[in-house]
Design an enzyme around this catalytic site. Structure first.
Site, mmCIF file in Angstrom:
data_model
loop_
_atom_site.group_PDB
_atom_site.id
_atom_site.type_symbol
_atom_site.label_atom_id
_atom_site.label_comp_id
_atom_site.label_asym_id
_atom_site.label_seq_id
_atom_site.Cartn_x
_atom_site.Cartn_y
_atom_site.Cartn_z
ATOM 1 N N GLY A 208 34.812 10.845 -8.171
ATOM 2 C CA GLY A 208 34.930 9.976 -9.340
ATOM 3 C C GLY A 208 34.058 10.406 -10.501
ATOM 4 C CG ASP A 209 30.059 9.136 -10.701
ATOM 5 O OD1 ASP A 209 30.242 9.554 -9.537
ATOM 6 O OD2 ASP A 209 29.193 8.307 -10.996
ATOM 7 C CD GLU A 210 30.011 12.489 -5.849
ATOM 8 O OE1 GLU A 210 30.745 13.284 -5.221
ATOM 9 O OE2 GLU A 210 29.338 11.613 -5.296
#
Length: 242
Positions: A208-210
């Site tokens: 997701g936000d990696e």
């Protein structure tokens, strides 16, 4: 009558490359009448560019060798069409070639279908290895490239760099401003990461936000640490979203 009802374009050109006959489909293709076609040099009918492309096949046909080739043609209405052409020598008694018959089959439907299928396969392959939101490599491609890089490094005795990035406080952005804004922010992150790395590096969205940055060849840890600092600096700059 037979020629006019063949599902193709039929014509006959003499050894001086003057038209002797053309069926209705051939006339319609080039947008001329029978009177305009009869006796015309093939160059004046098909145009200078197409004539130059077809000339080697014309010469071969007049030498007695049947020809078959594919050709892209712009018809009289300006539409690009795809054809398969046959040049059949007209060999008379004694072996002399008096001219050649032309049969052109419009294969546009098949070619366009094949092109669309190829585009579909390419898009499927792209989706299988890229992140649909950011356009970056996805986890599967990153893992594949990482394995390849490690194997190459093992053979050469080199080193591989890997930087993992996790965005802080990303969930509140989605909660407060909505997922559309969050998606836009991820797009900005992808652009900034790409702007910092080398062309040989692989930037991927892992989750997701990696994100991850793979450096297939590095001189040592200091080089990777310097890259990490530059990435942090790029991501720390203020982001203004519409």
């Amino acid at each position: 009558l037979i020629a006019d009802n063949i599902p193709g374009f039929v014509a006959y050109w003499d050894k001086d490359l003057r038209n002797v006959h053309a069926n209705d489909a051939y006339l319609e293709w080039f947008g001329v009448s029978p009177d305009q076609m009869l006796g015309q040099h093939i160059r004046d009918v098909i145009g200078e560019d197409l004539y130059a492309k077809n000339l080697p096949y014309i010469r071969a046909a007049l030498a007695g060798a049947a020809q078959k080739f594919d050709r892209e043609i712009v018809d009289a209405s300006g539409i690009t069409r795809y054809s398969q052409a046959y040049y059949i020598p007209d060999v008379v008694e004694g072996g002399e070639v008096e001219g050649f018959f032309v049969l052109v089959v419009d294969v546009s439907e098949r070619v366009l279908a094949e092109m669309k299928l190829a585009e579909t396969h390419a898009e499927m392959a792209r989706r299988a290895t890229s992140d649909s939101l950011t356009g970056l490599a996805n986890r599967a491609l990153m893992e594949e490239r990482l394995v390849t890089a490690l194997e190459a490094a093992a053979r050469s005795g080199g080193m591989v760099g890997l930087v993992m990035i996790d965005l802080d406080e990303f969930k509140p952005v989605n909660d407060r401003h909505g997922h559309a804004v969050g998606d836009e922010l991820l797009g900005v992150v992808a652009e900034r990461l790409n702007a910092v790395v080398r062309k040989t590096d692989v930037v991927a969205r892992i989750g997701g936000d990696e994100f991850g940055v793979l450096c297939p060849e590095v001189a040592g840890q200091d080089e990777v640490a310097t890259l990490a600092d530059r990435l942090v600096e790029a991501l720390s700059a203020e982001v203004c979203l519409a």
